[in-house]
Every structure is written in C-alpha cells, then in structure tokens.
Design a protein around this motif. Structure first.
Motif, mmCIF file in Angstrom:
data_model
loop_
_atom_site.group_PDB
_atom_site.id
_atom_site.type_symbol
_atom_site.label_atom_id
_atom_site.label_comp_id
_atom_site.label_asym_id
_atom_site.label_seq_id
_atom_site.Cartn_x
_atom_site.Cartn_y
_atom_site.Cartn_z
ATOM 1 N N ILE A 89 24.625 62.450 27.201
ATOM 2 C CA ILE A 89 25.547 62.440 28.346
ATOM 3 C C ILE A 89 26.692 61.474 28.072
ATOM 4 O O ILE A 89 27.873 61.807 28.268
ATOM 5 C CB ILE A 89 24.797 62.065 29.642
ATOM 6 C CG1 ILE A 89 23.804 63.167 30.013
ATOM 7 C CG2 ILE A 89 25.785 61.811 30.777
ATOM 8 C CD1 ILE A 89 22.857 62.807 31.134
ATOM 9 N N LEU A 90 26.365 60.264 27.604
ATOM 10 C CA LEU A 90 27.398 59.267 27.305
ATOM 11 C C LEU A 90 28.344 59.767 26.219
ATOM 12 O O LEU A 90 29.564 59.601 26.323
ATOM 13 C CB LEU A 90 26.748 57.954 26.872
ATOM 14 C CG LEU A 90 25.902 57.237 27.920
ATOM 15 C CD1 LEU A 90 25.280 55.985 27.320
ATOM 16 C CD2 LEU A 90 26.706 56.916 29.154
ATOM 17 N N GLN A 91 27.787 60.395 25.203
ATOM 18 C CA GLN A 91 28.605 60.926 24.109
ATOM 19 C C GLN A 91 29.579 61.976 24.628
ATOM 20 O O GLN A 91 30.759 61.987 24.264
ATOM 21 C CB GLN A 91 27.696 61.521 23.036
ATOM 22 C CG GLN A 91 28.432 62.028 21.825
ATOM 23 C CD GLN A 91 27.480 62.609 20.782
ATOM 24 O OE1 GLN A 91 26.342 62.960 21.085
ATOM 25 N NE2 GLN A 91 27.942 62.713 19.564
ATOM 26 N N ARG A 92 29.110 62.845 25.511
ATOM 27 C CA ARG A 92 29.974 63.905 26.059
ATOM 28 C C ARG A 92 31.109 63.305 26.893
ATOM 29 O O ARG A 92 32.254 63.764 26.835
ATOM 30 C CB ARG A 92 29.123 64.859 26.903
ATOM 31 C CG ARG A 92 29.896 66.018 27.448
ATOM 32 C CD ARG A 92 30.503 66.826 26.287
ATOM 33 N NE ARG A 92 31.388 67.835 26.790
ATOM 34 C CZ ARG A 92 31.103 69.129 26.820
ATOM 35 N NH1 ARG A 92 29.983 69.566 26.331
ATOM 36 N NH2 ARG A 92 31.959 69.973 27.312
ATOM 37 N N ILE A 93 30.804 62.256 27.661
ATOM 38 C CA ILE A 93 31.830 61.588 28.466
ATOM 39 C C ILE A 93 32.907 61.004 27.559
ATOM 40 O O ILE A 93 34.109 61.174 27.800
ATOM 41 C CB ILE A 93 31.189 60.489 29.344
ATOM 42 C CG1 ILE A 93 30.321 61.128 30.431
ATOM 43 C CG2 ILE A 93 32.258 59.597 29.971
ATOM 44 C CD1 ILE A 93 29.434 60.147 31.168
ATOM 45 N N GLU A 94 32.471 60.320 26.501
ATOM 46 C CA GLU A 94 33.422 59.701 25.580
ATOM 47 C C GLU A 94 34.227 60.744 24.811
ATOM 48 O O GLU A 94 35.395 60.522 24.499
ATOM 49 C CB GLU A 94 32.671 58.756 24.635
ATOM 50 C CG GLU A 94 32.168 57.522 25.365
ATOM 51 C CD GLU A 94 31.238 56.651 24.533
ATOM 52 O OE1 GLU A 94 30.678 57.151 23.519
ATOM 53 O OE2 GLU A 94 31.060 55.479 24.902
ATOM 54 N N GLN A 95 33.625 61.897 24.512
ATOM 55 C CA GLN A 95 34.346 62.977 23.830
ATOM 56 C C GLN A 95 35.502 63.496 24.675
ATOM 57 O O GLN A 95 36.481 64.016 24.142
ATOM 58 C CB GLN A 95 33.402 64.129 23.490
ATOM 59 C CG GLN A 95 32.479 63.858 22.331
ATOM 60 C CD GLN A 95 31.470 64.989 22.129
ATOM 61 O OE1 GLN A 95 31.336 65.877 22.954
ATOM 62 N NE2 GLN A 95 30.747 64.920 21.022
ATOM 63 N N GLN A 96 35.381 63.365 25.986
ATOM 64 C CA GLN A 96 36.441 63.822 26.890
ATOM 65 C C GLN A 96 37.539 62.776 27.058
ATOM 66 O O GLN A 96 38.458 62.959 27.850
ATOM 67 C CB GLN A 96 35.850 64.174 28.261
ATOM 68 C CG GLN A 96 34.915 65.352 28.225
ATOM 69 C CD GLN A 96 35.611 66.623 27.766
ATOM 70 O OE1 GLN A 96 36.699 66.948 28.224
ATOM 71 N NE2 GLN A 96 34.991 67.329 26.846
ATOM 72 N N GLY A 97 37.419 61.657 26.331
ATOM 73 C CA GLY A 97 38.458 60.628 26.386
ATOM 74 C C GLY A 97 38.304 59.646 27.531
ATOM 75 O O GLY A 97 39.230 58.890 27.825
ATOM 76 N N LEU A 98 37.164 59.648 28.186
ATOM 77 C CA LEU A 98 36.924 58.729 29.294
ATOM 78 C C LEU A 98 36.317 57.435 28.761
ATOM 79 O O LEU A 98 35.582 57.438 27.771
ATOM 80 C CB LEU A 98 35.990 59.365 30.325
ATOM 81 C CG LEU A 98 36.512 60.669 30.948
ATOM 82 C CD1 LEU A 98 35.419 61.354 31.740
ATOM 83 C CD2 LEU A 98 37.722 60.392 31.818
ATOM 84 N N THR A 99 36.632 56.316 29.417
ATOM 85 C CA THR A 99 36.161 55.009 28.981
ATOM 86 C C THR A 99 35.010 54.550 29.853
ATOM 87 O O THR A 99 35.157 54.387 31.069
ATOM 88 C CB THR A 99 37.306 53.974 29.063
ATOM 89 O OG1 THR A 99 38.415 54.465 28.324
ATOM 90 C CG2 THR A 99 36.867 52.636 28.508
ATOM 91 N N ILE A 100 33.876 54.309 29.218
ATOM 92 C CA ILE A 100 32.688 53.812 29.938
ATOM 93 C C ILE A 100 32.775 52.293 29.948
ATOM 94 O O ILE A 100 32.780 51.646 28.900
ATOM 95 C CB ILE A 100 31.400 54.288 29.280
ATOM 96 C CG1 ILE A 100 31.346 55.821 29.292
ATOM 97 C CG2 ILE A 100 30.187 53.690 29.972
ATOM 98 C CD1 ILE A 100 30.233 56.409 28.464
#
Length: 106
Positions: A89-100
């Motif tokens: 899930i975290l990887q997919r969020i970061e792939q979309q250019g979002l910053t965790i």
C-alpha cells in the motif's frame, strides 16, 4: 420406513448441511479480518487531493476502506492482510508521487 419418516430424515440432513455452511461462512469471515493502519500524507490537504487518495486506495485489491482527514492529512486504512500488505500500500502511494509524512502502526 414410511414416506413421512423419509421426509423428516431428509429435512434433518438439509438442516445439518445448511448449519455447516453457516459455520463455514463465519469461520471464513473470521479468517479475513481487516487490519487498520494510520499514515499521514502531506499532499492530502484539500478535498480534491483527499478524494484522490481515497480513490487510489480503495481501488487496490484488498483495501476495504480509506478515510482521509483533510485537516492534518491523516489517512486511516483498513485492509485484508491476506490480500495486500501494508508495504505494498505504501509503495503504491509513493508511486503516485504522494509524500508519506509519518506511519503509525495500530
């Protein structure tokens, strides 16, 4: 054996069969319990971005629910761990250019 006895025995078998199916369904539901995790995303500050994050997460196979708090970027995620991992899930969020910004484990 009379026809009535045969009918009663058939009804008992149907009931037992149905009871086993119900128990199996309950067992299956217990095995598929959801996991809840909370993260903070810097890019989820307005309604459009929050909807984008929610949409992205709920489209993932195994994610049951995603709720975004626009005030602080808090994202609560409920997912089935047997279908998708938290790291995926975290990887997919970061792939979309979002910053965790932060990851909390609950």
């Amino acid at each position: 054996m009379s026809n009535r006895n045969i009918q009663m025995n058939c009804c008992k078998l149907d009931f037992l069969h149905t009871s086993k199916q119900i128990n199996y369904k309950k067992l299956r539901r217990r095995m598929m319990m959801t996991i809840s995790k909370t993260i903070f995303i810097k890019d989820a500050g307005n309604q459009k971005e929050a909807q984008t994050v929610e949409s992205l997460l709920t489209q993932l196979n195994g994610v049951e629910r995603a709720l975004v708090d626009m005030g602080d970027g808090e994202v609560k995620i409920e997912f089935y761990e047997n279908q998708i991992t938290f790291d995926e899930i975290l990887q997919r969020i970061e792939q979309q250019g979002l910053t965790i910004a932060d990851k909390h484990i609950q």
